[in-house]
Design an enzyme around this catalytic site. Sequence first.
Site, PDB file in Angstrom:
ATOM      1  N   ASP A  79     -15.835  -4.047  -4.037  1.00 54.09           N
ATOM      2  CA  ASP A  79     -15.804  -5.346  -3.349  1.00 54.09           C
ATOM      3  C   ASP A  79     -17.171  -5.993  -3.537  1.00 54.09           C
ATOM      4  O   ASP A  79     -18.188  -5.299  -3.679  1.00 54.09           O
ATOM      5  CB  ASP A  79     -15.518  -5.150  -1.851  1.00 54.09           C
ATOM      6  CG  ASP A  79     -14.954  -6.414  -1.203  1.00 54.09           C
ATOM      7  OD1 ASP A  79     -13.748  -6.462  -0.910  1.00 54.09           O
ATOM      8  OD2 ASP A  79     -15.742  -7.372  -0.974  1.00 54.09           O
ATOM      9  N   SER A  80     -17.208  -7.314  -3.532  1.00 52.52           N
ATOM     10  CA  SER A  80     -18.507  -7.995  -3.680  1.00 52.52           C
ATOM     11  C   SER A  80     -19.268  -8.011  -2.360  1.00 52.52           C
ATOM     12  O   SER A  80     -20.467  -8.282  -2.332  1.00 52.52           O
ATOM     13  CB  SER A  80     -18.297  -9.426  -4.185  1.00 52.52           C
ATOM     14  OG  SER A  80     -17.457 -10.118  -3.298  1.00 52.52           O
ATOM     15  N   ASP A  98      -6.438  -7.356  -5.917  1.00 57.87           N
ATOM     16  CA  ASP A  98      -5.964  -8.098  -4.734  1.00 57.87           C
ATOM     17  C   ASP A  98      -7.002  -9.143  -4.316  1.00 57.87           C
ATOM     18  O   ASP A  98      -7.621  -9.033  -3.258  1.00 57.87           O
ATOM     19  CB  ASP A  98      -5.682  -7.120  -3.583  1.00 57.87           C
ATOM     20  CG  ASP A  98      -5.092  -7.827  -2.371  1.00 57.87           C
ATOM     21  OD1 ASP A  98      -4.507  -8.918  -2.540  1.00 57.87           O
ATOM     22  OD2 ASP A  98      -5.229  -7.293  -1.248  1.00 57.87           O
ATOM     23  N   ARG A 117       0.852  -1.203   0.000  1.00 55.71           N
ATOM     24  CA  ARG A 117       0.000   0.000   0.000  1.00 55.71           C
ATOM     25  C   ARG A 117       0.884   1.249   0.000  1.00 55.71           C
ATOM     26  O   ARG A 117       0.620   2.211  -0.728  1.00 55.71           O
ATOM     27  CB  ARG A 117      -0.917  -0.014   1.227  1.00 55.71           C
ATOM     28  CG  ARG A 117      -2.031  -1.043   1.106  1.00 55.71           C
ATOM     29  CD  ARG A 117      -3.106  -0.826   2.153  1.00 55.71           C
ATOM     30  NE  ARG A 117      -2.788  -1.449   3.406  1.00 55.71           N
ATOM     31  CZ  ARG A 117      -3.345  -2.594   3.842  1.00 55.71           C
ATOM     32  NH1 ARG A 117      -4.237  -3.229   3.111  1.00 55.71           N
ATOM     33  NH2 ARG A 117      -3.020  -3.086   5.006  1.00 55.71           N
ATOM     34  N   PHE A 137     -11.357  -5.650  -5.003  1.00 50.24           N
ATOM     35  CA  PHE A 137     -11.196  -6.525  -3.825  1.00 50.24           C
ATOM     36  C   PHE A 137     -10.677  -5.659  -2.662  1.00 50.24           C
ATOM     37  O   PHE A 137      -9.677  -5.985  -2.023  1.00 50.24           O
ATOM     38  CB  PHE A 137     -10.217  -7.678  -4.108  1.00 50.24           C
ATOM     39  CG  PHE A 137     -10.547  -8.491  -5.333  1.00 50.24           C
ATOM     40  CD1 PHE A 137     -11.431  -9.573  -5.248  1.00 50.24           C
ATOM     41  CD2 PHE A 137      -9.998  -8.188  -6.566  1.00 50.24           C
ATOM     42  CE1 PHE A 137     -11.733 -10.328  -6.372  1.00 50.24           C
ATOM     43  CE2 PHE A 137     -10.301  -8.941  -7.694  1.00 50.24           C
ATOM     44  CZ  PHE A 137     -11.165 -10.014  -7.590  1.00 50.24           C
ATOM     45  N   CYS A 173      -2.480 -14.294  -3.235  1.00 52.41           N
ATOM     46  CA  CYS A 173      -2.116 -14.764  -1.886  1.00 52.41           C
ATOM     47  C   CYS A 173      -2.328 -16.279  -1.784  1.00 52.41           C
ATOM     48  O   CYS A 173      -2.393 -16.826  -0.695  1.00 52.41           O
ATOM     49  CB  CYS A 173      -2.898 -14.015  -0.811  1.00 52.41           C
ATOM     50  SG  CYS A 173      -4.671 -14.165  -0.950  1.00 52.41           S
ATOM     51  N   ALA A 176     -15.957  -8.511  -8.934  1.00 52.46           N
ATOM     52  CA  ALA A 176     -14.836  -7.930  -9.677  1.00 52.46           C
ATOM     53  C   ALA A 176     -14.622  -8.641 -11.009  1.00 52.46           C
ATOM     54  O   ALA A 176     -14.285  -8.009 -12.013  1.00 52.46           O
ATOM     55  CB  ALA A 176     -13.570  -7.980  -8.836  1.00 52.46           C
TER      56      ALA A 176
HETATM   57  N1  SAH Z   1      -7.070  -5.458  -0.634  1.00 54.10           N
HETATM   58  C1  SAH Z   1      -7.653  -5.661   0.671  1.00 54.10           C
HETATM   59  C2  SAH Z   1      -7.738  -7.103   1.086  1.00 54.10           C
HETATM   60  C3  SAH Z   1      -8.476  -7.987   0.116  1.00 54.10           C
HETATM   61  S1  SAH Z   1      -9.177  -9.402   0.833  1.00 54.10           S
HETATM   62  C4  SAH Z   1      -6.884  -4.844   1.702  1.00 54.10           C
HETATM   63  O1  SAH Z   1      -5.865  -4.202   1.349  1.00 54.10           O
HETATM   64  O2  SAH Z   1      -7.295  -4.814   2.852  1.00 54.10           O
HETATM   65  C5  SAH Z   1     -10.184  -9.958  -0.457  1.00 54.10           C
HETATM   66  C6  SAH Z   1     -11.489  -9.209  -0.623  1.00 54.10           C
HETATM   67  O3  SAH Z   1     -12.080  -9.672  -1.827  1.00 54.10           O
HETATM   68  C7  SAH Z   1     -12.536  -9.429   0.456  1.00 54.10           C
HETATM   69  O4  SAH Z   1     -12.942  -8.181   0.966  1.00 54.10           O
HETATM   70  C8  SAH Z   1     -13.720 -10.101  -0.267  1.00 54.10           C
HETATM   71  O5  SAH Z   1     -14.982  -9.648   0.200  1.00 54.10           O
HETATM   72  C9  SAH Z   1     -13.483  -9.669  -1.674  1.00 54.10           C
HETATM   73  N2  SAH Z   1     -14.017 -10.536  -2.739  1.00 54.10           N
HETATM   74  C10 SAH Z   1     -14.052 -11.896  -2.784  1.00 54.10           C
HETATM   75  N3  SAH Z   1     -14.543 -12.311  -3.975  1.00 54.10           N
HETATM   76  C11 SAH Z   1     -14.819 -11.207  -4.692  1.00 54.10           C
HETATM   77  C12 SAH Z   1     -15.330 -10.974  -6.003  1.00 54.10           C
HETATM   78  N4  SAH Z   1     -15.637 -11.976  -6.827  1.00 54.10           N
HETATM   79  N5  SAH Z   1     -15.474  -9.700  -6.427  1.00 54.10           N
HETATM   80  C13 SAH Z   1     -15.164  -8.667  -5.616  1.00 54.10           C
HETATM   81  N6  SAH Z   1     -14.681  -8.823  -4.383  1.00 54.10           N
HETATM   82  C14 SAH Z   1     -14.502 -10.071  -3.910  1.00 54.10           C
END
Ligand code: SAH
Length: 408
Positions: free
Chosen positions: A267-268, A312, A229, A245, A352, A295
């Site tokens: 985010d979803s 992410d 970040r 995400f 990850c 996403a």
């Molecule tokens: N980038 C974030 C952490 C990401 S964790 C940070 O810096 O804090 C992954 C995230 O993806 C979660 O919030 C989850 O709700 C979201 N997620 C999971 N599947 C998804 C999808 N298909 N589309 C959008 N978001 C999604």
Amino acid sequence: MAQKRVRWLESTTFAKIQKMKQVQLYKNKEQSVLRRHPWIFSGAIDLASEDLEDGDVVEVLDAKGKTLATGHFQNATIAVRVLAFDKKEIDAVFFTEKIAAAVELRRKLNLFREDHSICRLVHGEGDGLPGLVIDYYNKVAVVQRHSVGMYRSVNLIAEALQKAFSSEELIAVYNKSSETLSNKEHIEDGYLFGDCTVPHVALENGVKFNIDWIYGQKTGFFIDQRENRALLGKYAQGKSVLNTFCYSGGFSLTALQNGATFVHSLDSSAKAIELTDVNIALNGFKNHASIVADAMEYLKDLPESYDIIVLDPPAFAKHRDKRHKAIQGYKRLNANAIRQIKPGGILFTFSCSQVIDKFLFTNTVIAAAIEANRNVRILEQLHQPADHPISAFHPEGEYLKGLVLYVE
Ligand code: SAH
């Protein structure tokens, strides 16, 4: 453990003579332990004390009866998680020393500062404590236990934490393990020491975050992206950013703090977007909009183009057998972002998934660039931060990888 493979020892041989229970490995199965790998798989175990239970501390012996290690036993694929490579009491002194050493490392990394009060205190195998994760949010420690042995050690862990910090530095210890332990033992989350209302404000590099370890994902925040970040911050001045995400908005807030013209967070999970919006308001940032959407779908056809895109996603593959499908997912996601980002755009892309190593990830992103038919250069190669250390003898501890791409 596959019971049929185990010849249970007569109690007279082991259990009665020795206080500590034991497991003995088959001949030639000691090699990985000698190389200090902290996992012993069930298939390596020949004999075991007859009254062995999940969570017991066991002495590990080679086929000749020589001590190799001490660890937590669990009747699972990973049968022993090694805590010491000799015979050792796993007691208050053990936890006090280990947790003090872990905290000392974070002090060396300068992670407790006026403008910064979030870090990972204990990262499992990386801190010699397999099965244990502890995160720190401005005077509150959140404990997550991934093994029955650690589950049983909870009071020792809470005491060790209190010894490692002054009473001003640590006001509460919260136990959040109900999601991480699928076990018969009744597991309830709650405070092991002190008390603190959520959400609780903590700082990452000068940005305020509301942390909710009770209702949030994981321990409440994705600490592992801190350095990445901060790096995004260096690219953000005067740029438009799409942060997909986003969870609680970590990348979005850092971009806005560093002069991004506007940021869209996606985010979803509506709950995640709520957290993002609250964090934006907490810092008084403007020029931000949130999107609740999938996403994968949203990126197929973006309504506008951006200077910077962050991808992410959660781990697409948790096991090796899901790897192929995961690679296709990463490829599709990255190809869509590369295809639509502005000329001269910067893509921050991550994985990850532990089972997808950095080479495979890089190759997947390269394949995505070929598919998107844009010239792409790799500017930076990213990974997990120093408070998520990797034991040199446990390469499986490496899980987070990322790339910063320049899309011409
Ligand atoms: N980038 C974030 C952490 C990401 S964790 C940070 O810096 O804090 C992954 C995230 O993806 C979660 O919030 C989850 O709700 C979201 N997620 C999971 N599947 C998804 C999808 N298909 N589309 C959008 N978001 C999604």
